[in-house]
Design a protein around this motif. Structure first.
Motif, PDB file in Angstrom:
ATOM      1  N   VAL A  81      47.301  40.873  39.197  1.00 34.74           N
ATOM      2  CA  VAL A  81      46.069  40.462  38.515  1.00 34.74           C
ATOM      3  C   VAL A  81      45.407  39.321  39.277  1.00 34.74           C
ATOM      4  CG1 VAL A  81      45.104  39.499  36.386  1.00 34.74           C
ATOM      5  CG2 VAL A  81      46.890  41.249  36.253  1.00 34.74           C
ATOM      6  N   VAL A  82      46.200  38.365  39.712  1.00 31.10           N
ATOM      7  CA  VAL A  82      45.671  37.253  40.508  1.00 31.10           C
ATOM      8  C   VAL A  82      44.998  37.781  41.774  1.00 31.10           C
ATOM      9  CG1 VAL A  82      46.310  35.263  41.938  1.00 31.10           C
ATOM     10  CG2 VAL A  82      47.256  35.502  39.640  1.00 31.10           C
ATOM     11  N   ALA A  83      45.644  38.741  42.438  1.00 30.75           N
ATOM     12  CA  ALA A  83      45.081  39.316  43.659  1.00 30.75           C
ATOM     13  C   ALA A  83      43.759  40.014  43.388  1.00 30.75           C
ATOM     14  CB  ALA A  83      46.077  40.286  44.285  1.00 30.75           C
ATOM     15  N   HIS A  84      43.679  40.730  42.269  1.00 24.98           N
ATOM     16  CA  HIS A  84      42.430  41.418  41.915  1.00 24.98           C
ATOM     17  C   HIS A  84      41.312  40.416  41.613  1.00 24.98           C
ATOM     18  CE1 HIS A  84      44.656  45.343  40.642  1.00 24.98           C
ATOM     19  NE2 HIS A  84      44.284  45.373  41.904  1.00 24.98           N
ATOM     20  N   ILE A  85      41.627  39.361  40.854  1.00 19.43           N
ATOM     21  CA  ILE A  85      40.615  38.349  40.533  1.00 19.43           C
ATOM     22  C   ILE A  85      40.103  37.699  41.811  1.00 19.43           C
ATOM     23  CG2 ILE A  85      40.185  36.139  39.364  1.00 19.43           C
ATOM     24  CD1 ILE A  85      42.279  37.009  37.272  1.00 19.43           C
ATOM     25  N   ASP A  86      41.021  37.429  42.727  1.00 22.02           N
ATOM     26  CA  ASP A  86      40.640  36.836  44.010  1.00 22.02           C
ATOM     27  C   ASP A  86      39.786  37.806  44.831  1.00 22.02           C
ATOM     28  OD1 ASP A  86      40.904  34.661  46.028  1.00 22.02           O
ATOM     29  OD2 ASP A  86      41.918  36.233  47.152  1.00 22.02           O
ATOM     30  N   GLU A  87      40.169  39.063  44.856  1.00 20.42           N
ATOM     31  CA  GLU A  87      39.406  40.079  45.593  1.00 20.42           C
ATOM     32  C   GLU A  87      37.979  40.189  45.058  1.00 20.42           C
ATOM     33  OE1 GLU A  87      39.187  44.931  45.632  1.00 20.42           O
ATOM     34  OE2 GLU A  87      41.140  43.992  45.322  1.00 20.42           O
ATOM     35  N   GLU A 116      31.057  54.358  46.481  1.00 18.02           N
ATOM     36  CA  GLU A 116      32.382  54.797  46.913  1.00 18.02           C
ATOM     37  C   GLU A 116      33.067  53.791  47.828  1.00 18.02           C
ATOM     38  OE1 GLU A 116      32.585  59.552  47.167  1.00 18.02           O
ATOM     39  OE2 GLU A 116      31.110  58.677  48.542  1.00 18.02           O
ATOM     40  N   GLU A 117      32.296  53.218  48.748  1.00 22.49           N
ATOM     41  CA  GLU A 117      32.894  52.372  49.787  1.00 22.49           C
ATOM     42  C   GLU A 117      32.852  50.877  49.462  1.00 22.49           C
ATOM     43  OE1 GLU A 117      30.952  53.383  53.445  1.00 22.49           O
ATOM     44  OE2 GLU A 117      31.286  55.539  53.178  1.00 22.49           O
ATOM     45  N   HIS A 118      31.888  50.478  48.613  1.00 19.82           N
ATOM     46  CA  HIS A 118      31.702  49.041  48.389  1.00 19.82           C
ATOM     47  C   HIS A 118      31.620  48.649  46.913  1.00 19.82           C
ATOM     48  CE1 HIS A 118      31.085  48.489  52.698  1.00 19.82           C
ATOM     49  NE2 HIS A 118      30.250  49.521  52.672  1.00 19.82           N
ATOM     50  N   ASN A 119      31.888  49.607  46.009  1.00 18.52           N
ATOM     51  CA  ASN A 119      31.924  49.311  44.560  1.00 18.52           C
ATOM     52  C   ASN A 119      30.618  48.766  44.007  1.00 18.52           C
ATOM     53  OD1 ASN A 119      34.756  49.997  44.329  1.00 18.52           O
ATOM     54  ND2 ASN A 119      35.195  48.056  45.365  1.00 18.52           N
ATOM     55  N   VAL A 120      29.496  49.195  44.591  1.00 14.78           N
ATOM     56  CA  VAL A 120      28.196  48.760  44.083  1.00 14.78           C
ATOM     57  C   VAL A 120      27.849  49.610  42.870  1.00 14.78           C
ATOM     58  CG1 VAL A 120      25.740  48.526  44.576  1.00 14.78           C
ATOM     59  CG2 VAL A 120      27.421  47.993  46.349  1.00 14.78           C
ATOM     60  N   ASN A 169      34.856  33.479  39.563  1.00 16.42           N
ATOM     61  CA  ASN A 169      36.249  33.910  39.720  1.00 16.42           C
ATOM     62  C   ASN A 169      37.139  32.887  40.426  1.00 16.42           C
ATOM     63  OD1 ASN A 169      35.466  36.317  38.453  1.00 16.42           O
ATOM     64  ND2 ASN A 169      36.829  37.531  39.751  1.00 16.42           N
ATOM     65  N   PRO A 170      36.670  32.205  41.498  1.00 18.94           N
ATOM     66  CA  PRO A 170      37.525  31.172  42.100  1.00 18.94           C
ATOM     67  C   PRO A 170      37.862  30.047  41.128  1.00 18.94           C
ATOM     68  CG  PRO A 170      35.799  31.827  43.625  1.00 18.94           C
ATOM     69  CD  PRO A 170      35.457  32.451  42.302  1.00 18.94           C
ATOM     70  N   ALA A 171      36.886  29.664  40.284  1.00 23.80           N
ATOM     71  CA  ALA A 171      37.138  28.605  39.296  1.00 23.80           C
ATOM     72  C   ALA A 171      38.149  29.065  38.255  1.00 23.80           C
ATOM     73  CB  ALA A 171      35.835  28.203  38.616  1.00 23.80           C
ATOM     74  N   HIS A 172      38.076  30.338  37.858  1.00 22.73           N
ATOM     75  CA  HIS A 172      39.044  30.863  36.893  1.00 22.73           C
ATOM     76  C   HIS A 172      40.463  30.770  37.453  1.00 22.73           C
ATOM     77  CE1 HIS A 172      35.582  32.081  34.761  1.00 22.73           C
ATOM     78  NE2 HIS A 172      35.387  33.243  35.356  1.00 22.73           N
ATOM     79  N   LEU A 173      40.616  31.114  38.732  1.00 21.86           N
ATOM     80  CA  LEU A 173      41.943  31.035  39.345  1.00 21.86           C
ATOM     81  C   LEU A 173      42.431  29.596  39.453  1.00 21.86           C
ATOM     82  CD1 LEU A 173      41.891  33.732  42.177  1.00 21.86           C
ATOM     83  CD2 LEU A 173      43.134  33.776  40.009  1.00 21.86           C
ATOM     84  N   THR A 174      41.506  28.686  39.761  1.00 19.51           N
ATOM     85  CA  THR A 174      41.872  27.265  39.825  1.00 19.51           C
ATOM     86  C   THR A 174      42.391  26.803  38.470  1.00 19.51           C
ATOM     87  OG1 THR A 174      40.215  26.838  41.525  1.00 19.51           O
ATOM     88  CG2 THR A 174      41.023  24.941  40.294  1.00 19.51           C
ATOM     89  N   GLY A 181      35.823  43.782  37.568  1.00 10.83           N
ATOM     90  CA  GLY A 181      35.484  44.993  38.292  1.00 10.83           C
ATOM     91  C   GLY A 181      35.843  46.237  37.517  1.00 10.83           C
ATOM     92  N   ALA A 182      36.167  47.295  38.244  1.00 12.55           N
ATOM     93  CA  ALA A 182      36.585  48.555  37.621  1.00 12.55           C
ATOM     94  C   ALA A 182      38.083  48.576  37.353  1.00 12.55           C
ATOM     95  CB  ALA A 182      36.194  49.728  38.514  1.00 12.55           C
TER      96      ALA A 182
END
Length: 396
Positions: A107-113, A168-172, A122-127, A94-95
């Motif tokens: 960092v783990v929390a951001h990857i999960d988010e 602004e609200e959804h990071n699109v 991203n879920p596979a990376h955390l696994t 992300g940003a």
């Protein structure tokens, strides 16, 4: 210097390369495929040998233990504690991240988010991260983000022309992908050009997935993939850029729902969708040579989608010093390179060296001295970038 393993955990796969960092040599490499199936495939290369096993592998944790047990059993390492660092490729940062970072709880929390932006990756990376952390608790861990290199894009390049509140609200916004590859290849091109203070480079990462980037003075100026890897050029099974109204039409007239459409655009389109033959460029080339008109049409569309971005980035850069081909098609298909370059020759003043293009191997220049633009083939090496960043950040 220590041993560092570069890891790329996909939704059902685990690729790896183990490096000796004193000379950046590869000790072993391989991949575990079809994780979650009874007939998973484990391939490992070491000491000039290649071993392939088919066996049940329930999940990534099992895959990691299989890999590490194999390293010990075959004396590839004396002890798992010899591995001082694990570098994890992460598709979506992300940003939050414009560079690689040591993994901690935040960092783990951001990857999960950010899994909502990359639900298959991203879920596979955390696994993979958790599995290696449990197996080698003494090893440090680093996240190397596919999106980081493209964080130098300016808002005029990454903001979509839709209501600003969605950014602004959804990071699109545009995030891009293949950043580690674009970084490595553009840096090698700068080296090959003699390390000039200023440089204008276009990288064409052409494989089953494909993206292009405009790199000015070593920084990403723009890239073809967008909010997800679906945007940009036509790919093996991905459509690339498409008029959004086509989706509304297919919903209203054909009766498809959005999930069906996204699956179609990601897995049934691109070279496969047009040719009806395959998503593999080699199969399509063979079919075209045998007179298959749809296969030839797929090739023609692919070439034109690529040169459209090259032309766009030529203008954005104010010219170009070098165009670099990399990844599966870019590195291995002289046919594709020539087809694309032939469409650029008159406008760019390119003079192709046919012998270097067709008969050369590895990293090389494939244009003649009189060519106004240099064209390089540069095999990408994302794993080496991951290992280097891991070694540097962990101060091994």
């Amino acid at each position: 210097m220590a041993k560092v393993i570069a890891v790329n955990a996909g939704s059902s796969s685990l690729k790896f390369q183990l490096f000796e960092m004193n000379d950046e040599s590869v000790i072993t490499s391989g991949v575990v495929e079809r994780i979650g199936f009874e007939d998973a495939i484990f391939t490992i290369k070491y000491s000039g040998k290649k071993e392939v096993k088919t066996l049940p592998i329930k999940d990534h944790k099992v895959a990691v233990h299989l890999l590490l047990d194999t390293l010990i059993e075959n004396k590839i390492v004396d002890s798992l504690e010899d591995i001082k660092g694990v570098g994890h490729r992460v598709v979506q940062g992300g940003a939050y991240y414009d560079k690689s970072v040591v993994i901690n709880d935040q960092v783990v929390a951001h990857i999960d988010e950010l899994k909502k932006l990359a639900p298959l990756h991203n879920p596979a990376h955390l696994t993979g991260y958790y599995a290696f952390k449990e197996a080698i608790p003494s090893a440090g861990a680093v996240a190397v983000f596919d999106t980081a290199f493209h964080q130098t894009l300016e808002p005029r390049c990454f903001i979509y022309p839709i209501p600003y509140k969605f950014y602004e609200e959804h990071n699109v916004r545009k995030y891009g992908a293949h950043g580690t590859s674009h970084y490595y290849v553009s840096q090698r091109a700068i080296d090959l050009l003699g390390n000039p203070e200023e440089s204008k480079i276009i990288v064409a990462h052409l494989g089953a997935g494909g993206s292009l980037s405009a790199v000015k003075n070593g920084k990403s100026l723009n890239t073809s993939m967008g909010f997800t890897p679906l945007a940009g050029i036509m790919m093996g099974t991905r459509s690339g850029d498409l008029d959004p109204s086509v989706l509304d039409y297919l919903i209203e007239v054909v009766g498809m729902d959005m999930k069906e459409l996204i699956t179609m655009l990601n897995k049934e389109s691109g070279l496969l969708g047009v040719s009806g033959v395959s998503s593999d460029f080699r199969d399509i080339q063979q079919a075209a040579n045998e007179g298959n008109e749809r296969a030839q049409l797929a090739i023609d569309i692919f070439y034109r989608r690529v040169i459209a971005y090259i032309g766009r980035y030529f203008v954005a850069l104010g010219g170009v010093d070098a165009i670099c081909f990399t990844a599966g098609i870019g590195e291995n298909s002289a046919f594709a390179r020539k087809g694309i370059i032939d469409l650029l020759t008159d406008a760019f003043g390119i003079v192709l060296d046919d012998d270097a293009n067709e008969n050369g191997s590895g990293e090389r220049l494939i244009t003649k001295p009189e060519s106004k633009v240099k064209i390089y083939v540069i095999p990408t090496n994302e794993e080496l970038v991951i290992a280097r960043d891991t070694n540097r950040l962990l101060e091994l």
